[in-house]
Design an enzyme around this catalytic site. Structure first.
Site, PDB file in Angstrom:
ATOM      1  N   THR A  39       0.914  -1.293   0.074  1.00  0.00           N
ATOM      2  CA  THR A  39      -0.037  -0.076  -0.025  1.00  0.00           C
ATOM      3  C   THR A  39       0.756   1.360  -0.108  1.00  0.00           C
ATOM      4  OG1 THR A  39      -1.550   1.180   1.431  1.00  0.00           O
ATOM      5  CG2 THR A  39      -0.090  -0.246   2.505  1.00  0.00           C
ATOM      6  N   TYR A  61      -1.865   0.194  10.658  1.00  0.00           N
ATOM      7  CA  TYR A  61      -1.855  -0.477   9.440  1.00  0.00           C
ATOM      8  C   TYR A  61      -0.994  -0.395   8.574  1.00  0.00           C
ATOM      9  CZ  TYR A  61      -3.794  -1.163   4.600  1.00  0.00           C
ATOM     10  OH  TYR A  61      -4.127  -1.604   3.122  1.00  0.00           O
TER      11      TYR A  61
END
Length: 693
Positions: free
Chosen positions: A466, A509
């Site tokens: 990501t 995250y």
């Protein structure tokens, strides 16, 4: 002697839930009540702890709890746990010094709350050492005296009685109790069972209940048999097995059965055996302790018990009673890691948005696909059904979790390529439960890498990371325009951010995905694994069930279609380069094709500078497509939100020749049309919560 009683087989049992409610858990009680309504469950088995009653505030707790629950459901209170001060030894599993004191406690409960219940259960698991210390009571003589007196008095007070559930169903123990004469005042005999969790030699509910019935028949006892507690621990993250055991429980030959439990035991609480002495105790819930739904709860709450049965039939058989090749059993392949019969492409998280689109492309090319997915995300089972309807037996499904290393080792041995999408994908969820986020994203990826390391000829692996690994990117100077932010530096404005930008994981995250990202790169270098990383920007497209946590382009469109407001966190000028899913699939396949060139590298993948948009600009486009502007609300900035992120895709273009083909307008129009045609797939989400950008 009475005529032997037949097992109850005329109808499925009335189903209840077991939930132990601790003093002071007022909010938890309200959550349980709401869940019972959602599941359409009217029966609740709960503890009335004799020990808690004598503790400070205990009476006040039950004065609130019993009437509150009785307004909503039919209660089965289970009276257990000796006050340490009254025990032969000072612990809650001890027999009381005065056995009649238990009947006195029962009398108080009936006097105070008798209008709240019809049945009362006398103790819990008396043949379980941690619930009743039978070393202090050889032959259960004190127990028989205690429960016999309490059962007699309960009958005098107009209540029906349940003999505390045996764990496990022990017909020899029950024979001892019957010989002592206790059961003459018993209306129901309780049975517990935890197949595949503790009872490894489980023969099934029918045989277990039959053995109990034979004992009752032998003693001429006409009591009913109920399952007062049954469940399955998901401590190894196998939610599908929990659902399957629940379906078997639904077919048990009893008139009433209680499933344990509503929620996992909180990890900071101690079980009777001690603090985390046995991890299985902590994972019996339909929900995790913080409220995250497991697969069984999600299907049950959405489609009812018959929907659970249908789900089990769909994913366990082909409708004709034969085992389907759609769902694979646990595979056992040779220990030498040989994979000479490779055929499938493995897609972890394969029932999700990207996995489904990739699977469809591969299947359309005549390939076979193995999907490994725990089906935890709402709606993904519809993706599997869609793939199966289009491609039939070329789709195989392993309902399992990436956190189970044994499943992962089995899955990788027979495949010729791997696309690793399985992940916890929400920044917001990572903030609530960082440990689970780490276990799924980092540990799950390490499980996969370790499995590949055992193979003589490991297949190529592509891992989707990501843009969040670059953190908040505060060092980037920005200019503010009416609808978006713009970078002050011309090179960033012209090309976006390349892979040399410093990593700064920032959020939990970002940490978990960044850890996995770096492990993949390092295993490629250290162990010569053919692996590559995509650091992806925002992906959107058909079959995306966008939510407030992930898939913001689809989320905006869905909210607009439903006439619901959209919340922008910050000012809405945040910029992303969005990439249509079909363009991403082109890149994924090229990476596998050119694995020798891209191996051991990370690439920024997104729409690039030609496909940038801000949140506000997407809303303008939606207003144009819909003919009306969605209602917009604003919230505060979220931690770690990047005001500007655009992928510099030149490195991957140089390696493979890939470039995105779908413009923002074209892609959003395609997604909009698909959502209009498939509006029935989406559950209304209200109230609106924050979205991930």
């Amino acid at each position: 002697m009475k005529t032997p009683k037949k097992l109850h087989t005329s109808a499925a049992p009335v189903v209840g839930i077991v939930e132990w409610l601790r003093p002071g858990e007022y909010e938890h009680v309200e959550a349980v009540v709401a869940d019972l309504k959602k599941l359409d469950v009217k029966e609740l088995r709960m503890a009335v702890s004799w020990a808690d009653w004598h503790a400070e505030g205990g009476m006040k707790w039950y004065d609130w709890l019993m009437p509150r629950l009785a307004k909503e459901v039919n209660l089965l209170p289970c009276l257990n746990y000796t006050p340490p001060s009254l025990g032969i030894v000072p612990k809650v599993s001890s027999p009381p010094r005065d056995p009649k004191a238990y009947a006195d406690f029962l009398d108080v409960i009936i006097t105070r709350y008798g209008n709240c219940f019809d049945y009362v259960e006398l103790w819990n698991e008396p043949n379980n050492l941690i619930e009743w210390d039978y070393y202090l009571d050889p032959g259960w003589k004190i127990f028989c005296e205690m429960v016999g007196a309490a059962a007699y008095w309960a009958k005098q007070r107009g209540k029906k009685t349940v003999l505390g559930g045996m764990s496990s169903a022990d017909y020899q123990w029950l024979d001892v109790i019957c010989r002592a004469g206790v059961t003459r005042y018993i209306d129901v005999v309780g049975v517990h069972g935890f197949p595949k969790t503790w009872e490894s030699a489980w023969a099934g509910w029918t045989q277990s209940i039959q053995q109990i019935q034979e004992v009752l028949d032998r003693h001429g006892i006409g009591a009913e048999i109920w399952i007062t507690e049954a469940g399955y621990s998901t401590w190894r993250h196998d939610g599908f097995r929990q659902l399957k055991e629940f379906v078997k429980f639904l077919d048990a030959p009893v008139p009433r059965a209680y499933w344990y439990a509503g929620y996992d035991l909180h990890p900071e609480c101690a079980h009777q055996e001690g603090f985390h002495q046995d991890e299985r105790h902590y994972h019996f819930g339909l929900k995790q302790c913080q409220g995250t739904e497991k697969l069984l709860y999600r299907i049950w709450s959405a489609e009812g018990i018959e929907g659970v049965r249908a789900f089990d039939r769909m994913y366990s058989s082909n409708g004709e009673g034969r085992k389907a090749d759609l769902v694979l059993p646990r595979m056992r392949l040779p220990r030498d890691g040989g994979n000479n019969s490779k055929s499938d492409v493995l897609i972890t998280g394969g029932a999700g948005f990207i996995g489904t689109n990739l699977a469809h492309r591969l299947l359309s090319q005549g390939r076979t696909v193995l999907l490994l997915d725990n089906l935890s995300r709402s709606g993904v089972e519809k993706n599997v059904k869609w793939l199966r309807e289009l491609h039939g037996h070329s789709v195989r499904l392993q309902i399992a979790d990436i956190r189970d290393p044994f499943v992962v080792k089995d899955a990788v041995r027979s495949v010729e390529g791997i696309f690793h999408f399985a992940a916890q994908v929400a920044v917001t969820s990572a903030l609530i439960d960082p440990a689970t986020d780490f276990e799924v994203n980092a540990r799950g990826t390490l499980n996969l890498l370790e499995a590949l390391r055992t193979l003589r000829n490991p297949p190529p692996l592509l891992f989707t990371s990501t843009n969040k690994v670059y953190g908040e990117m505060k060092s980037v100077r920005l200019c503010e325009a009416p609808t978006r932010y713009r970078p002050a530096e011309s090179i960033i404005h012209s090309h976006g951010f390349d892979e040399s930008f410093p990593l700064d994981f920032y959020s939990p995250y970002g940490c978990s995905k960044g850890t996995a990202d770096q492990y993949v790169i390092d295993y490629a270098r250290t162990f010569n694994l053919p692996a590559v990383v995509f650091r992806m920007s925002c992906i959107y497209g058909t079959r995306q069930f966008g939510t407030e946590d992930q898939g913001w382009v689809a989320h905006f469109l869905i909210r607009s279609l439903q006439g619901e407001p959209i919340i922008l966190y910050g000012d809405g000028k945040q910029v992303r380069d969005i990439l249509f899913v079909e363009d991403l699939i082109d890149a994924l396949l090229l990476a596998h094709k050119h694995i020798d060139i891209v191996c051991g590298r990370a690439f920024n993948i997104g729409g690039g500078t030609n496909n940038t948009t801000s949140l506000r600009e997407i809303l303008d486009l939606i207003a144009e497509l819909r003919g009306e502007r969605p209602e917009i609300k604003f919230g505060p900035w979220r931690k770690g939100d990047q005001r500007y992120y655009v992928s510099d895709t030149r490195a991957f273009n140089a390696a493979t020749g890939w470039t995105p083909k779908t413009s923002v307008r074209e892609g959003v129009e395609i997604l909009h049309r698909w959502l209009l045609e498939n509006e029935s797939l989406f559950r209304v989400e209200s109230p609106a919560r924050e979205i991930a950008s």
